[in-house]
Scaffold this active site. Structure first.
Site, PDB file in Angstrom:
ATOM      1  N   ASP A  57       0.777  -1.247   0.000  1.00  0.00           N
ATOM      2  CA  ASP A  57       0.000   0.000   0.000  1.00  0.00           C
ATOM      3  C   ASP A  57       0.814   1.306   0.000  1.00  0.00           C
ATOM      4  O   ASP A  57       1.800   1.416   0.728  1.00  0.00           O
ATOM      5  CB  ASP A  57      -0.849   0.093   1.280  1.00  0.00           C
ATOM      6  N   PHE A 115       2.336  -0.998   9.953  1.00  0.00           N
ATOM      7  CA  PHE A 115       1.327  -1.172   8.914  1.00  0.00           C
ATOM      8  C   PHE A 115       0.934   0.182   8.315  1.00  0.00           C
ATOM      9  O   PHE A 115       1.529   1.203   8.596  1.00  0.00           O
ATOM     10  CB  PHE A 115       0.109  -1.891   9.499  1.00  0.00           C
ATOM     11  N   GLU A 236     -10.406  -2.433   4.542  1.00  0.00           N
ATOM     12  CA  GLU A 236      -9.054  -1.948   4.824  1.00  0.00           C
ATOM     13  C   GLU A 236      -8.887  -0.533   4.249  1.00  0.00           C
ATOM     14  O   GLU A 236      -9.649  -0.097   3.385  1.00  0.00           O
ATOM     15  CB  GLU A 236      -8.000  -2.865   4.181  1.00  0.00           C
TER      16      GLU A 236
HETATM   17  C1  FRU Z   1      -3.831  -3.645   2.843  1.00  0.00           C
HETATM   18  C2  FRU Z   1      -3.158  -4.085   4.129  1.00  0.00           C
HETATM   19  C3  FRU Z   1      -3.502  -3.121   5.242  1.00  0.00           C
HETATM   20  C4  FRU Z   1      -2.339  -3.308   6.170  1.00  0.00           C
HETATM   21  C5  FRU Z   1      -1.198  -3.516   5.227  1.00  0.00           C
HETATM   22  C6  FRU Z   1      -0.120  -4.423   5.731  1.00  0.00           C
HETATM   23  O1  FRU Z   1      -3.184  -4.076   1.698  1.00  0.00           O
HETATM   24  O2  FRU Z   1      -3.552  -5.398   4.439  1.00  0.00           O
HETATM   25  O3  FRU Z   1      -4.749  -3.347   5.836  1.00  0.00           O
HETATM   26  O4  FRU Z   1      -2.135  -2.207   7.002  1.00  0.00           O
HETATM   27  O5  FRU Z   1      -1.745  -4.049   4.034  1.00  0.00           O
HETATM   28  O6  FRU Z   1       0.977  -4.437   4.886  1.00  0.00           O
END
Ligand code: FRU
Length: 578
Positions: A57, A115, A236
């Site tokens: 992300d 994250f 997410e």
């Molecule tokens: C979305 C996700 C988020 C998380 C991150 C972890 O792609 O699953 O929810 O924070 O990637 O890398």
């Protein structure tokens, strides 16, 4: 998958009273960017991709007062699959040329991952971290704890930067939003009138929590936006963003909010997708204007897009997404062949517009690619005809294509009226095809099934959108309909913007040989309609920065600035065990 040996190397320095210690995995270079080779045959040349290893992300997108765009991203700096999450960092002046920076965020402890999250500029020092400056940056993100055999809690935390976003200190009052949930993540912060607002996903409860804060340190729960649209299996990376509403001539008539929710797994096309809801936000509650679920894309390789903080009101928002899908992100061939995985989408300019029958739609316009345009290889206007162009001499193997169809008398358009755009490899016979049926159900379609370098059951190959054109949104001056398509072709990623951005698609493809011929063909268009085509070769945004060995070093000229950066000036000779 490789496991990393962690050695204790905490950086418990006290340059600032409020900072907390950081855990630095000895295999992770600090203090300067990871070098990268951007010349591989699958490496995008005008899209951002990490120097090496695995990216997902986009995080912390903001534009600073000097006009520098900051892109952070979920980064595993030690492997080509997800894990060991940090925030990588790159900066750009034009959203096409990116300079790699040192890793910006490290976890506080070995068993914690950093994250996704966001960043803001705290101009008025609401946080108190920045008594003597107006360019202080605060990042808010999830820390995800892992126990040997189980996931631990996900909490929301902040870090602050005195050097404009290059290096950060973890706040010693973390977490700022505590939780015992293992599924609570991805805070996105915006400024609302006179306080901060964060949207955070309660992922498996299908709720976006809305929180408010005067200072980024103390957060109050305000409301939940729950069970809207498609659920998939998790929510997410929510975003709440204010967009201009434009009329059919492009003038800004008002503003409205959009809530975006990325869902994963379980998208209708499989894996990951992002949905959005235009609506009202009153500072504590978000109410969608209607009950519809709308998707940002009609293909499946744009996920978790984020909107830049710091773009002025009434201007188009700018977003960048992760150009992949969790169904195959960790399997795509670039990992084994070239040592990197995942690119970001090209930057998109976003606004709301009423479109035929669909109501308020978030338009995706490609941010002007002028900074990477090279030579106009073709500019032609025709009725029903075709053109084919060999672009094997284009070193970047990247093109920008525009096709404008005007003078369409919609009552005369037959089901057989089409405009097709195809990229082919003459040596392997592979091709990437797309096209529009102007009549009938108006499908705009894309087919990557004839490209053969990646065989994966989830790498589904055909996408289409119902493109209802010809309404007030697409009438040209003569009262006849017009239709516009743009495509950005870049070695192993192609993005389409159809009907002026009403429909957008980001599509990965992995050819065994480069695709080096492009053709455009129109058929059965009604008399009086014309197709104007322009095809540009693109300049690599990476090649000019490669040294004699072909390596792009990124910003090695500074520590990232200030006292904060200097303490991380150490490169560990780390090692893996398998
Ligand atoms: C979305 C996700 C988020 C998380 C991150 C972890 O792609 O699953 O929810 O924070 O990637 O890398």
């Amino acid at each position: 998958m490789k496991t990393t040996v962690f050695l204790s190397a905490a950086f418990a320095t006290a340059a600032y009273a409020q900072n907390a210690s950081t855990f630095v995995n000895p295999a992770v270079p600090t203090g300067q960017p990871i070098p990268g080779n951007y010349s591989g045959g699958l490496r995008p040349q005008v899209h951002y991709s990490p120097p090496q290893f695995f990216m997902n992300d986009p995080n912390g997108l903001f534009v600073d007062a000097d006009g520098t765009y900051h892109l952070y991203y979920q980064y595993n700096p030690t492997g080509i699959g997800a894990g060991n999450q940090h925030w990588g960092h790159a900066t750009s002046r034009d959203l096409y040329h990116w300079e790699n920076q040192q890793i910006a965020l490290f976890p506080p402890e070995e068993s914690v991952f950093v994250f996704s999250g966001s960043a803001v500029v705290d101009v008025n020092n609401t946080s108190g971290f920045f008594p003597n400056q107006t360019n202080g940056v605060v990042a808010m993100f999830t820390l995800a704890r892992y126990y040997p055999n189980a996931a631990g809690p996900q909490t929301q935390n902040i870090a602050y930067s005195h050097d404009g976003g290059y290096t950060f200190q973890l706040y010693n009052g973390n977490p700022v939003v505590n939780s015992s949930s293992t599924q609570f993540r991805d805070p996105k912060v915006i400024w609302y009138e006179e306080y901060w607002v964060a949207v955070i996903a309660y992922s498996q409860e299908f709720a976006v929590g809305i929180f408010t804060s005067p200072d980024l340190k103390h957060w109050t729960f305000a409301s939940n936006f729950s069970y809207h649209g498609l659920l998939g299996a998790q929510y997410e990376c929510p975003n709440l963003v204010k967009l201009p509403v434009r009329d059919s001539r492009g003038a800004v008539t008002s503003e409205a909010y959009v809530m975006t929710v990325s869902l994963q797994p379980g998208a209708p096309l499989g894996g990951s997708i992002t949905e959005y809801f235009p609506g009202d936000f009153n500072g504590t509650h978000f109410i969608p204007f209607d009950a519809a679920t709308r998707l940002t894309d009609f293909a499946k390789d744009n996920y978790a897009a984020q909107y830049f903080y710091g773009v002025p009101d009434r201007e188009d928002a700018i977003s960048i997404g992760w150009a992949s899908n969790w169904q195959y992100a960790q399997q795509v061939p670039t990992g084994n062949l070239e040592g990197w995985r995942s690119a970001m989408t090209a930057p998109r300019a976003n606004y709301l517009q009423n479109t035929t029958r669909l109501g308020l739609t978030m338009i995706n316009k490609l941010v002007d690619p002028a900074p990477v345009l090279d030579v106009r290889l073709n500019a032609t206007t025709f009725g029903n005809s075709s053109l084919s162009l060999d672009f094997s001499h284009v070193v970047s193997n990247a093109l920008y294509i525009e096709a404008n169809v005007t003078g369409l008398n919609t009552s005369l358009v037959s089901g057989g009226a089409t405009l097709n755009l195809t990229f082919t490899s003459p040596s392997s016979g592979e091709s990437l095809r797309s096209g529009f049926f102007f009549g009938g159900d108006n499908p705009f379609w894309i087919d990557r099934g004839l490209v053969r370098g990646f065989d994966n059951i989830f790498f589904t190959d055909k996408f289409s959108a119902a493109n209802i054109y010809g309404g007030s949104g697409s009438l040209s001056g003569d009262g006849l309909a017009s239709w516009r398509m743009q495509a950005l072709f870049d070695r192993s990623i192609c993005e389409w913007f159809a009907d002026g951005g009403v429909h957008a698609a980001t599509v990965l493809f992995y050819p065994t040989q480069p695709l080096t011929t492009v053709s455009l063909a129109s058929q059965a268009l009604p008399p009086g309609s014309t197709v104007s085509v322009a095809i540009w070769s693109l300049k690599s945004a990476w090649a000019p920065y490669a040294n004699e060995q072909g390596t792009v070093l990124g910003n090695v000229s500074s520590s990232g600035g200030g006292a904060a950066g200097s303490k991380r000036h150490m490169i560990y000779e780390g090692s893996f065990s398998s």
